[in-house]
Write a protein that holds these residues in place. Sequence first.
Motif, PDB file in Angstrom:
ATOM      1  N   HIS A 142     -41.138 -46.336 -15.600  1.00  0.00           N
ATOM      2  CA  HIS A 142     -41.015 -46.242 -14.672  1.00  0.00           C
ATOM      3  C   HIS A 142     -40.844 -45.626 -13.320  1.00  0.00           C
ATOM      4  CE1 HIS A 142     -40.441 -50.415 -16.996  1.00  0.00           C
ATOM      5  NE2 HIS A 142     -39.763 -49.043 -17.333  1.00  0.00           N
ATOM      6  N   GLN A 143     -39.423 -44.859 -13.279  1.00  0.00           N
ATOM      7  CA  GLN A 143     -39.871 -43.439 -12.038  1.00  0.00           C
ATOM      8  C   GLN A 143     -41.550 -43.364 -11.724  1.00  0.00           C
ATOM      9  OE1 GLN A 143     -36.808 -41.227 -12.669  1.00  0.00           O
ATOM     10  NE2 GLN A 143     -35.130 -42.682 -12.459  1.00  0.00           N
ATOM     11  N   VAL A 144     -42.180 -42.692 -12.895  1.00  0.00           N
ATOM     12  CA  VAL A 144     -42.942 -42.049 -12.174  1.00  0.00           C
ATOM     13  C   VAL A 144     -44.014 -43.386 -11.429  1.00  0.00           C
ATOM     14  CG1 VAL A 144     -45.241 -40.935 -12.929  1.00  0.00           C
ATOM     15  CG2 VAL A 144     -42.960 -41.013 -13.544  1.00  0.00           C
ATOM     16  N   GLU A 145     -44.180 -44.167 -12.457  1.00  0.00           N
ATOM     17  CA  GLU A 145     -45.379 -45.473 -11.754  1.00  0.00           C
ATOM     18  C   GLU A 145     -44.962 -45.632 -10.634  1.00  0.00           C
ATOM     19  OE1 GLU A 145     -46.389 -50.750 -12.929  1.00  0.00           O
ATOM     20  OE2 GLU A 145     -44.960 -48.646 -13.976  1.00  0.00           O
ATOM     21  N   GLU A 146     -43.600 -46.025 -10.130  1.00  0.00           N
ATOM     22  CA  GLU A 146     -43.371 -46.184  -8.720  1.00  0.00           C
ATOM     23  C   GLU A 146     -43.507 -45.015  -7.681  1.00  0.00           C
ATOM     24  OE1 GLU A 146     -38.981 -47.224  -6.472  1.00  0.00           O
ATOM     25  OE2 GLU A 146     -38.712 -46.872  -8.280  1.00  0.00           O
ATOM     26  N   VAL A 147     -43.254 -43.905  -8.032  1.00  0.00           N
ATOM     27  CA  VAL A 147     -43.282 -42.797  -7.079  1.00  0.00           C
ATOM     28  C   VAL A 147     -45.281 -42.727  -7.305  1.00  0.00           C
ATOM     29  CG1 VAL A 147     -44.218 -40.334  -7.259  1.00  0.00           C
ATOM     30  CG2 VAL A 147     -41.605 -41.175  -7.995  1.00  0.00           C
ATOM     31  N   LEU A 148     -45.638 -42.836  -7.653  1.00  0.00           N
ATOM     32  CA  LEU A 148     -46.936 -42.822  -8.080  1.00  0.00           C
ATOM     33  C   LEU A 148     -48.391 -44.626  -7.014  1.00  0.00           C
ATOM     34  CD1 LEU A 148     -49.353 -42.169 -11.563  1.00  0.00           C
ATOM     35  CD2 LEU A 148     -48.886 -40.701  -9.771  1.00  0.00           C
ATOM     36  N   ASP A 149     -47.539 -45.428  -7.161  1.00  0.00           N
ATOM     37  CA  ASP A 149     -47.324 -46.986  -6.122  1.00  0.00           C
ATOM     38  C   ASP A 149     -47.310 -46.346  -4.881  1.00  0.00           C
ATOM     39  OD1 ASP A 149     -48.175 -48.347  -8.343  1.00  0.00           O
ATOM     40  OD2 ASP A 149     -46.646 -49.163  -8.354  1.00  0.00           O
ATOM     41  N   LYS A 150     -46.268 -45.635  -4.060  1.00  0.00           N
ATOM     42  CA  LYS A 150     -46.341 -44.581  -3.127  1.00  0.00           C
ATOM     43  C   LYS A 150     -46.854 -44.162  -2.435  1.00  0.00           C
ATOM     44  CE  LYS A 150     -41.054 -45.983  -2.884  1.00  0.00           C
ATOM     45  NZ  LYS A 150     -39.833 -45.671  -2.858  1.00  0.00           N
ATOM     46  N   ARG A 151     -46.807 -43.827  -3.436  1.00  0.00           N
ATOM     47  CA  ARG A 151     -48.885 -42.734  -3.420  1.00  0.00           C
ATOM     48  C   ARG A 151     -50.159 -42.863  -2.776  1.00  0.00           C
ATOM     49  NH1 ARG A 151     -49.554 -36.474  -6.385  1.00  0.00           N
ATOM     50  NH2 ARG A 151     -51.043 -36.217  -5.294  1.00  0.00           N
ATOM     51  N   ASN A 155     -51.644 -43.358   0.795  1.00  0.00           N
ATOM     52  CA  ASN A 155     -53.099 -43.160   0.555  1.00  0.00           C
ATOM     53  C   ASN A 155     -54.579 -44.055   1.470  1.00  0.00           C
ATOM     54  OD1 ASN A 155     -52.709 -40.800   0.200  1.00  0.00           O
ATOM     55  ND2 ASN A 155     -53.108 -40.717  -2.206  1.00  0.00           N
ATOM     56  N   LEU A 156     -54.277 -45.115   0.543  1.00  0.00           N
ATOM     57  CA  LEU A 156     -54.885 -46.334   0.943  1.00  0.00           C
ATOM     58  C   LEU A 156     -54.452 -46.503   2.378  1.00  0.00           C
ATOM     59  CD1 LEU A 156     -57.403 -48.716  -0.024  1.00  0.00           C
ATOM     60  CD2 LEU A 156     -54.480 -49.941  -0.627  1.00  0.00           C
ATOM     61  N   HIS A 157     -53.950 -46.909   3.061  1.00  0.00           N
ATOM     62  CA  HIS A 157     -53.317 -46.785   4.414  1.00  0.00           C
ATOM     63  C   HIS A 157     -54.204 -46.079   4.680  1.00  0.00           C
ATOM     64  CE1 HIS A 157     -50.622 -48.872   7.894  1.00  0.00           C
ATOM     65  NE2 HIS A 157     -50.459 -47.136   7.610  1.00  0.00           N
ATOM     66  N   HIS A 240     -56.587 -46.006  -9.307  1.00  0.00           N
ATOM     67  CA  HIS A 240     -55.904 -46.682  -9.805  1.00  0.00           C
ATOM     68  C   HIS A 240     -55.744 -46.483 -11.384  1.00  0.00           C
ATOM     69  CE1 HIS A 240     -53.594 -49.139  -7.072  1.00  0.00           C
ATOM     70  NE2 HIS A 240     -55.002 -48.961  -5.773  1.00  0.00           N
ATOM     71  N   LEU A 241     -56.607 -46.262 -11.878  1.00  0.00           N
ATOM     72  CA  LEU A 241     -57.051 -45.944 -12.942  1.00  0.00           C
ATOM     73  C   LEU A 241     -56.568 -45.013 -13.724  1.00  0.00           C
ATOM     74  CD1 LEU A 241     -60.500 -46.394 -15.185  1.00  0.00           C
ATOM     75  CD2 LEU A 241     -59.136 -44.295 -15.307  1.00  0.00           C
ATOM     76  N   ILE A 242     -56.174 -44.209 -12.938  1.00  0.00           N
ATOM     77  CA  ILE A 242     -55.679 -42.451 -13.515  1.00  0.00           C
ATOM     78  C   ILE A 242     -53.974 -42.702 -14.081  1.00  0.00           C
ATOM     79  CG2 ILE A 242     -55.175 -40.210 -12.344  1.00  0.00           C
ATOM     80  CD1 ILE A 242     -57.343 -40.455 -11.046  1.00  0.00           C
ATOM     81  N   ARG A 243     -53.675 -43.764 -12.431  1.00  0.00           N
ATOM     82  CA  ARG A 243     -52.451 -43.848 -12.499  1.00  0.00           C
ATOM     83  C   ARG A 243     -51.984 -45.204 -13.929  1.00  0.00           C
ATOM     84  NH1 ARG A 243     -49.687 -49.072  -9.872  1.00  0.00           N
ATOM     85  NH2 ARG A 243     -51.443 -50.246 -10.821  1.00  0.00           N
TER      86      ARG A 243
END
Length: 289
Positions: A142-151, A155-157, A240-243
């Motif tokens: 869950h923590q890693v997913e949150e970090v990846l989502d923010k990253r 990047n998309l922004h 997103h697939l990598i995540r």
Amino acid sequence: MLGIVGIAVIFVMVFGGYILAGGKLAIIIKALPFELMMIGGAAVGAFLISNDIGSVKHTLKDIGKVFKGPKWKHEDYRDLLCLLFELIRLARANPVAIEEHIEAPEESSIFSKYPKILTDKEAINLISDTLRSASMNYDDPHQVEEVLDKRMDANLHHALHSSHALQSMADGLPALGIVAAVLGVIKTMGAIDQPPEVLGKMIGGALVGTFLGVFLAYGLVGPFSAKVKAVTEEDGHFYHLIREVLIANLHNHATNICIEVGRQNTPSHCRPSFGELEEALKTVKQDAA
């Protein structure tokens, strides 16, 4: 190719319709260089004012997406799933052996099998950083997913800045067209003593400014912005697939299940079939044996 066809259709339909309706191109052609200089020059100047040099280069580069389309194709998603399969399997079998691959991907025997993916620094860093964190016991899904989502959101922004810059230019072009038209009217008023046929041509030339501003905004620059945004967002599915696969790995699912999670989260038009992926993974296993 589709972008070139679209541009051709726009010009043929607009100017073809004008000519078939009895319009004369002579007035437009005569006024076009000067109107384009004023409107296009002002638009480019405003673009330079509102962006730094990095953003300018990024936008110019991204215009190519209108004609090239998405970077990642069907076979690239299949290759990515095979790459992740190899890395996850190795990380579970020998956590020490994975280090040489994630610390120096450009020298890795695994990454080198997928040269197109290897050239994408963000994809490689995303994979390497996540696997490295897991090896350092930072493996709470869950923590890693949150970090990846923010990253990935950041990047998309950043990647969408080109689209926003082009859209800002498109929004300003109609107003700049009006500015050019007003200058044409001022010029006409200065020659008010001329005969009607002369004034008519001058007014027609002035109106070319309004036409050109609206035409460029809604016929070219606006669609360019929309296409760049669509392609950028579609390419974002690759990350997103990598995540999805790496988070599934942190949940300790079987390696094949992790890859299947990734396959099912692949966009439908790029998704490899179950059988196709199985064949590709079978080849990977044979090469590793």
